[in-house]
Design an enzyme around this catalytic site. Structure first.
Site, mmCIF file in Angstrom:
data_model
loop_
_atom_site.group_PDB
_atom_site.id
_atom_site.type_symbol
_atom_site.label_atom_id
_atom_site.label_comp_id
_atom_site.label_asym_id
_atom_site.label_seq_id
_atom_site.Cartn_x
_atom_site.Cartn_y
_atom_site.Cartn_z
ATOM 1 N NE ARG A 164 12.247 -7.564 -6.475
ATOM 2 C CZ ARG A 164 11.028 -6.989 -5.910
ATOM 3 N NH1 ARG A 164 10.032 -6.108 -5.502
ATOM 4 N NH2 ARG A 164 10.127 -8.152 -5.386
ATOM 5 C CG ASN B 132 -15.295 12.345 9.984
ATOM 6 O OD1 ASN B 132 -15.822 12.456 9.260
ATOM 7 N ND2 ASN B 132 -14.232 11.779 9.902
ATOM 8 C CG HIS C 152 -8.180 24.256 -0.711
ATOM 9 N ND1 HIS C 152 -9.036 23.961 -0.033
ATOM 10 C CD2 HIS C 152 -8.018 23.761 -2.368
ATOM 11 C CE1 HIS C 152 -9.528 22.884 -1.440
ATOM 12 N NE2 HIS C 152 -8.604 22.696 -2.529
ATOM 13 C CG ASN D 2 -5.532 9.179 5.739
ATOM 14 O OD1 ASN D 2 -4.938 8.158 6.386
ATOM 15 N ND2 ASN D 2 -6.401 8.749 5.860
ATOM 16 C CB ALA E 140 -7.357 12.323 1.607
ATOM 17 C CG HIS F 266 -8.167 16.432 6.548
ATOM 18 N ND1 HIS F 266 -7.750 16.344 4.934
ATOM 19 C CD2 HIS F 266 -8.259 15.512 6.925
ATOM 20 C CE1 HIS F 266 -8.337 15.313 4.759
ATOM 21 N NE2 HIS F 266 -8.727 14.674 5.785
ATOM 22 C CD GLN G 155 -9.398 11.094 8.960
ATOM 23 O OE1 GLN G 155 -10.523 10.445 10.031
ATOM 24 N NE2 GLN G 155 -8.815 11.534 7.897
ATOM 25 C CG PHE H 163 4.131 -12.589 -0.292
ATOM 26 C CD1 PHE H 163 4.628 -13.807 -0.105
ATOM 27 C CD2 PHE H 163 5.576 -11.661 0.139
ATOM 28 C CE1 PHE H 163 5.204 -14.927 0.513
ATOM 29 C CE2 PHE H 163 6.552 -12.562 1.608
ATOM 30 C CZ PHE H 163 6.268 -13.509 1.055
HETATM 31 ZN ZN ZN Z 1 -10.589 23.939 1.454
#
Ligand code: ZN
Ligand code: ZN
Ligand code: ZN
Length: 345
Positions: free
Chosen positions: A20, A75, A112, A152, A159, A165, A167, A307
């Site tokens: 592939r 958390n 952000h 993540n 996420a 962030h 964890q 699988f």
């Molecule tokens: Zn933010």
């Protein structure tokens, strides 16, 4: 011909389906940022999160207020709870245990819109410093057997908030994936009296087929038997079993290679969702000679299906040698036989 390859540490076989031969452009484009109305991780919204445990702050700024560069909090919706004793119990032949543990979030930047790989090496160095400090602190709690640091990025990588962030989950047992690696590396050590990861590093550097990047202390490579396309590992070139023992002077070199590797994946795969996890030896008992900490980065490009779930056998459409070539910035085998230089940022 597809090829079966065996992971030298845990003995897991994978199928590298060379026919592939997937290129980066064969995977659907992604950028699945999550838009939220109010982001609890943005400066000014500190009251929307549990109080901070540790923050790197500008001088003169108050806790739980703007002015931080990296911020660690509990958390709000923990997978495991910090309170309580560890009670083990048997129900017939079944075993159970209280859900005691710790679950923290490390907000990696006040910005952000910036991902970890877009921060400067100095900023990533701050982030790694906080990873290490939180791990060292949680290690003091005798109830915890293992600390898993992971990230993540993107909805399909799990996420729930797009603000960058990581964890940290402390568990009362050593997770299975980790014990498999511990057992595999212990068997190798008993037989050869050498660390299998140190041997892999030496061989990969001399073969130079799967090396993605390196600096004086760290190596990024496409592993010989990867489960997923573009799976990439980052390892210290010096022997070390525990990530939290990372010395001050090595934090910056680790930050530099992590940023570099994530940026290569971002550039070649068009900003993919990804997971990374830091595999380290448990702090509680000695695996110091045979285990070697590392980061496994898995871009989310394919889905795990029947699988794989049924067999634990993975089919990987991109040979790691090809993935490494793309990530090193050189794509061989173009129609005109001309190597294409993928721009590096
Ligand atoms: Zn933010
Ligand atoms: Zn080693
Ligand atoms: Zn591992």
């Amino acid at each position: 011909m597809p090829e079966l390859r065996k992971d030298p540490v845990i003995g897991r076989w994978v199928i590298i389906s060379t026919e592939r031969g997937k290129r980066p452009t064969d995977f659907p484009p992604r950028t699945d940022r999550i838009d939220t109305r109010m982001c609890p991780f943005c400066p000014g919204n500190e009251s929307a999160t549990p109080p901070e445990i540790l923050a790197l702050r500008d001088n003169g700024t108050a806790p739980n207020a703007p002015g931080w560069r990296v911020r660690a909090i509990s958390n709000k919706y923990p997978a495991l709870k910090i309170e309580g004793e560890l009670n083990r119990e048997g129900v017939g032949l079944f075993d159970k245990m209280n859900g005691v543990g710790a679950h923290e979030v490390i907000i990696e930047t006040p910005d952000h819109d910036k991902e970890l790989e877009q921060l400067s090496v100095e900023q990533v160095t701050d982030v790694i410093w906080v990873y290490r400090e939180r791990a060292l602190d949680l290690q003091k709690d005798m109830r915890f057997r293992y600390l898993m640091l992971f990230k993540n990025k993107g909805v399909s990588a799990g996420a729930s908030l797009s603000h960058s962030h990581a964890q940290l989950i402390a568990t009362p047992v050593v997770p299975k994936r980790v014990s498999e690696e511990l057992e595999g590396s212990r068997r190798y050590y008993e037989y050869k009296e050498r660390c299998i990861f140190c041997d892999i590093i030496k061989q990969e550097i001399s073969m130079n087929e799967r090396v993605v990047a390196q600096n004086e202390s760290f190596l990024a490579l496409a592993p010989f038997a990867p489960r997923f396309p573009f799976e990439t590992w980052v390892l210290p070139k010096f022997h070390s079993s525990q990530f939290p023992k990372l010395a001050d002077q090595d934090i910056r070199l680790f930050a530099a290679i992590l940023k570099d590797t994530l940026q290569r994946l971002e550039g070649v795969l068009n900003n993919p969702p990804y997971n990374f996890m830091i595999h380290t030896a448990p702090h509680t008992n000695g695996h110091d000679l045979e285990y070697h900490w590392h980061v496994e980065i898995i871009p989310k490009l394919t889905r795990v299906a029947g699988f794989e779930w049924g067999t634990g056998f993975y089919i990987n459409p991109t040979p790691p040698e090809d993935a490494a070539q793309y990530l090193r910035g050189i794509v061989l085998g173009q129609p005109q036989g001309e190597p294409l230089i993928v721009p590096q940022r």
